[in-house]
Design a protein around this motif. Structure first.
Motif, PDB file in Angstrom:
ATOM      1  N   TRP A 111       0.820  -1.103  -0.125  1.00 59.21           N
ATOM      2  CA  TRP A 111      -0.132   0.178  -0.182  1.00 59.21           C
ATOM      3  C   TRP A 111       0.906   1.206   0.111  1.00 59.21           C
ATOM      4  O   TRP A 111       1.969   1.307   0.640  1.00 59.21           O
ATOM      5  CB  TRP A 111      -0.885  -0.024   1.114  1.00 59.21           C
ATOM      6  CG  TRP A 111      -1.893  -1.086   1.184  1.00 59.21           C
ATOM      7  CD1 TRP A 111      -2.132  -2.106   0.235  1.00 59.21           C
ATOM      8  CD2 TRP A 111      -3.243  -0.757   1.813  1.00 59.21           C
ATOM      9  NE1 TRP A 111      -3.398  -2.636   0.445  1.00 59.21           N
ATOM     10  CE2 TRP A 111      -3.834  -2.160   1.508  1.00 59.21           C
ATOM     11  CE3 TRP A 111      -3.563  -0.130   3.057  1.00 59.21           C
ATOM     12  CZ2 TRP A 111      -5.136  -2.492   1.987  1.00 59.21           C
ATOM     13  CZ3 TRP A 111      -4.894  -0.243   3.252  1.00 59.21           C
ATOM     14  CH2 TRP A 111      -5.721  -1.583   3.113  1.00 59.21           C
ATOM     15  N   VAL A 114      -3.826   6.759   0.155  1.00 61.78           N
ATOM     16  CA  VAL A 114      -5.198   6.669   0.230  1.00 61.78           C
ATOM     17  C   VAL A 114      -5.682   7.828   0.145  1.00 61.78           C
ATOM     18  O   VAL A 114      -5.293   8.832   0.351  1.00 61.78           O
ATOM     19  CB  VAL A 114      -5.518   6.106   1.729  1.00 61.78           C
ATOM     20  CG1 VAL A 114      -5.104   6.883   2.787  1.00 61.78           C
ATOM     21  CG2 VAL A 114      -7.062   6.065   1.668  1.00 61.78           C
ATOM     22  N   TRP A 156       0.167   5.781   2.972  1.00 63.56           N
ATOM     23  CA  TRP A 156      -0.109   4.839   3.863  1.00 63.56           C
ATOM     24  C   TRP A 156       1.132   4.271   4.078  1.00 63.56           C
ATOM     25  O   TRP A 156       1.811   3.525   3.616  1.00 63.56           O
ATOM     26  CB  TRP A 156      -1.128   3.781   3.522  1.00 63.56           C
ATOM     27  CG  TRP A 156      -1.807   2.858   4.186  1.00 63.56           C
ATOM     28  CD1 TRP A 156      -0.905   1.873   4.766  1.00 63.56           C
ATOM     29  CD2 TRP A 156      -2.910   2.928   5.121  1.00 63.56           C
ATOM     30  NE1 TRP A 156      -1.610   1.105   5.594  1.00 63.56           N
ATOM     31  CE2 TRP A 156      -2.912   1.640   5.952  1.00 63.56           C
ATOM     32  CE3 TRP A 156      -4.162   3.617   4.876  1.00 63.56           C
ATOM     33  CZ2 TRP A 156      -4.048   1.202   6.388  1.00 63.56           C
ATOM     34  CZ3 TRP A 156      -4.982   3.295   5.513  1.00 63.56           C
ATOM     35  CH2 TRP A 156      -5.087   1.993   6.530  1.00 63.56           C
ATOM     36  N   ALA A 182     -13.047   5.773   0.837  1.00 63.73           N
ATOM     37  CA  ALA A 182     -11.281   5.836   1.001  1.00 63.73           C
ATOM     38  C   ALA A 182     -11.131   4.766  -0.143  1.00 63.73           C
ATOM     39  O   ALA A 182     -11.644   3.659  -0.370  1.00 63.73           O
ATOM     40  CB  ALA A 182     -10.795   5.325   2.415  1.00 63.73           C
ATOM     41  N   VAL A 184      -7.563   3.101  -1.784  1.00 66.12           N
ATOM     42  CA  VAL A 184      -6.152   2.853  -1.555  1.00 66.12           C
ATOM     43  C   VAL A 184      -5.479   2.532  -2.960  1.00 66.12           C
ATOM     44  O   VAL A 184      -5.874   1.545  -3.736  1.00 66.12           O
ATOM     45  CB  VAL A 184      -5.703   1.725  -0.561  1.00 66.12           C
ATOM     46  CG1 VAL A 184      -4.344   1.501  -0.330  1.00 66.12           C
ATOM     47  CG2 VAL A 184      -6.758   2.039   0.783  1.00 66.12           C
TER      48      VAL A 184
END
Length: 263
Positions: A111, A114, A156, A182, A184
């Motif tokens: 990740w 976001v 993130w 949200a 990501v």
């Protein structure tokens, strides 16, 4: 020393091959056809194909995003029915803040960022087709406001499973009922997880009033004074200005000459 006429003509003959640049036809053009010199449709077709490819690559369906992230707004009342918590747009205080809490059980090793977006609740979509829900991220006008494309895109940290962010609606946010989305992305900007707070809670953003009560009162007082000043001016002009009096006779501009007796 002198050449005859026949020899001169022979020496100047065109039996040799002319330069190829004069005989070869012009190279074909992508933009104009050779015969009619009109615009060729090839560039337009190439542009349309490129645009379609870019659009197909850019449009990401929500159904194709595999991961799940939990989105909550703990600072507002946890309800999806009225009355809702009211958040004042443009208010630099806790009354104008929304706390956004993110958590997930997914593997967050890849990740990167976001993106948080403000989305209209279904009650604020009624009779407003420009706020309709779409099945792709880029075209979903439910989560696009004219004055706010997104709340923020924040990093993130790899390996972490929770994140918190405080959002303060600016003066450009329209008055409506909202929830938080949200999305990501990894380092390649591919969407890997999604989540929404609309399943738990909605909140109402109160539109910012550009003109407050004090300014309205001052404008009303000044307007009343201006009309009063104008009325007083006309009354004064009518009552106190002296009118010119008319003369009974016209002045005589004749010259009086005395007669003299000539001797």
């Amino acid at each position: 020393l002198f050449l005859s006429l026949d020899e001169a003509i022979t020496s100047f003959s065109f039996t040799s091959t002319p330069p190829a640049i004069l005989l070869s036809p012009p190279a074909p053009s992508l933009f104009f056809s050779q015969k009619s010199q009109t615009m060729s449709p090839l560039p337009l077709l190439l542009l349309l194909a490129l645009t379609s490819t870019m659009h197909a690559h850019a449009a990401t369906l929500y159904a194709d995003i595999p991961g799940v992230i939990d989105v909550a707004t703990p600072s507002v009342d946890q309800t999806t029915t009225a009355p809702f918590s009211e958040i004042q747009a443009g208010a630099p205080s806790e009354a104008g803040n929304v706390t956004i809490a993110l958590s997930t059980e997914e593997d967050t090793a890849d990740w990167s960022t976001v993106t948080l977006r403000l989305c209209y609740a279904p009650i604020s979509q009624v009779d407003r087709k420009w706020r309709s829900t779409k099945d792709n991220v880029q075209g979903n006008t439910q989560c696009k406001q004219p004055g706010l494309k997104k709340i923020a895109t924040i990093p993130w940290e790899s390996g972490t499973n929770t994140l918190e962010y405080t959002f303060q609606p600016s003066q450009n946010v329209a008055e409506a009922i909202y929830f938080i989305e949200a999305l990501v992305q990894n380092a390649n900007e591919t969407y890997v997880a999604k989540g929404f707070s609309g399943e738990k809670a909605f909140f109402q953003v109160i539109g910012w009033e550009a003109v407050d009560a004090g300014l309205i009162t001052a404008a009303a007082v000044l307007s009343a004074l201006s009309w009063a000043s104008l009325g007083i001016y006309f009354i004064k002009d009518y009552l106190f200005t002296k009118k010119p009096t008319s003369m009974s006779g016209s002045p005589s501009f004749g010259l009086t000459t005395s007669s003299k007796t000539l001797a």
